[in-house]
Design an enzyme around this catalytic site. Structure first.
Site, short mmCIF file in Angstrom:
data_model
loop_
_atom_site.label_atom_id
_atom_site.label_comp_id
_atom_site.label_asym_id
_atom_site.label_seq_id
_atom_site.Cartn_x
_atom_site.Cartn_y
_atom_site.Cartn_z
N LYS A 110 -39.37 -19.19 -11.30
CA LYS A 110 -38.91 -19.81 -10.07
C LYS A 110 -38.68 -21.30 -10.29
CE LYS A 110 -40.45 -18.56 -6.04
NZ LYS A 110 -39.36 -17.92 -5.31
N SER A 111 -37.70 -21.85 -9.59
CA SER A 111 -37.34 -23.25 -9.77
C SER A 111 -38.47 -24.19 -9.39
CB SER A 111 -36.07 -23.58 -8.99
OG SER A 111 -36.27 -23.39 -7.61
N THR A 112 -39.31 -23.81 -8.43
CA THR A 112 -40.43 -24.66 -8.03
C THR A 112 -41.32 -24.97 -9.23
OG1 THR A 112 -40.40 -23.80 -5.78
CG2 THR A 112 -42.45 -24.83 -6.51
N ALA A 114 -40.41 -24.45 -12.55
CA ALA A 114 -39.59 -25.04 -13.61
C ALA A 114 -39.45 -26.55 -13.41
CB ALA A 114 -38.21 -24.38 -13.64
N ARG A 115 -39.34 -26.99 -12.17
CA ARG A 115 -39.19 -28.42 -11.88
C ARG A 115 -40.47 -29.20 -12.12
NH1 ARG A 115 -34.69 -28.54 -7.24
NH2 ARG A 115 -33.72 -26.59 -7.87
N THR A 134 -47.18 -8.51 -17.47
CA THR A 134 -47.93 -9.64 -18.01
C THR A 134 -47.00 -10.85 -18.02
OG1 THR A 134 -49.40 -8.24 -19.31
CG2 THR A 134 -49.19 -10.53 -20.01
N GLU A 136 -46.42 -15.00 -18.89
CA GLU A 136 -46.88 -16.14 -19.69
C GLU A 136 -46.40 -17.42 -19.00
OE1 GLU A 136 -45.87 -19.11 -23.11
OE2 GLU A 136 -44.92 -17.15 -23.35
N TYR A 169 -38.07 3.66 -22.56
CA TYR A 169 -39.37 3.16 -23.00
C TYR A 169 -40.42 4.27 -22.93
CZ TYR A 169 -43.01 -0.33 -23.76
OH TYR A 169 -44.04 -1.06 -24.30
N GLN A 179 -49.58 -0.39 -18.32
CA GLN A 179 -50.58 -1.46 -18.40
C GLN A 179 -50.99 -1.94 -17.02
OE1 GLN A 179 -48.53 -4.38 -20.80
NE2 GLN A 179 -47.64 -5.39 -19.05
#
Length: 187
Positions: A110-112, A114-115, A134, A136, A169, A179
């Site tokens: 999300k840009s929030t 990323a910024r 999962t 990261e 898959y 998982q």
């Protein structure tokens, strides 16, 4: 392949593709603002669960994808997680996914976040994969960074093919199938 709209996502969610599911964007909880989650125009914004694995060098372990050591992280539970500068953490989505046999799902941060210098990384969800995703979180800054549990962290985009892939898959017994919670690397 075509990207799927909010109407398609809502229809697929009725058959259990995403659980729990929010049919609209949620931006507040009571009187509190939250980082949005739920169905968007052409995707679904997922939430982060409240269990985190924060990477640390406290035990001087080597991060090895073929022989991953649990000494590489510390467990944190709560409504927030602080990631140290230039470090990262693992978490999982609140949502459980069941991807249809002719759909590929791509995740973008999300840009929030990323910024703020926080990058969210997720590999594609392949046809007939299922489980909690999962996540990261990489803190690319020189300052501590905060992640909020039970709020939006990333957007899933769904691409539907007009044909089923030859081997899904599930067909190949993928090692991350089904998982739950934060799942560590498996050789």
């Amino acid at each position: 392949m075509t990207i799927k709209s909010d109407r398609w996502i809502i229809e697929k969610a009725k058959s259990g593709m995403i659980e729990p599911f929010e049919a609209k964007q949620i931006r507040t909880r009571g009187e509190d603002k939250v980082i949005s989650y739920g169905t968007s125009s052409y995707g679904y914004d997922v939430r982060c669960a409240n269990d985190f694995k924060v990477f640390t060098n406290i035990h001087s372990a080597t991060v090895d994808p073929k022989a991953f050591s649990e000494n590489s992280f510390v467990d944190v539970s709560g409504e927030t997680c602080v990631i140290p500068p230039n470090s990262f953490a693992l978490a999982s989505t609140v949502e459980y996914f069941r991807i249809p046999e002719n759909v590929l799902t791509i995740c973008l941060g999300k840009s929030t976040y990323a910024r703020c210098g926080i990058i969210v990384n997720v590999t594609p969800l392949e046809p007939e994969w299922e489980g909690h995703v999962t996540l990261e979180f990489s803190n690319t800054t020189t300052l501590p960074a905060k992640i909020y549990a039970n709020e939006g962290v990333a957007q899933m985009l769904f691409f539907e093919s007009d044909e089923r892939c030859e081997i899904t898959y599930k067909d190949r017994n993928g090692k991350y199938q089904g998982q739950t919670g934060v799942t560590l690397p498996k050789p």
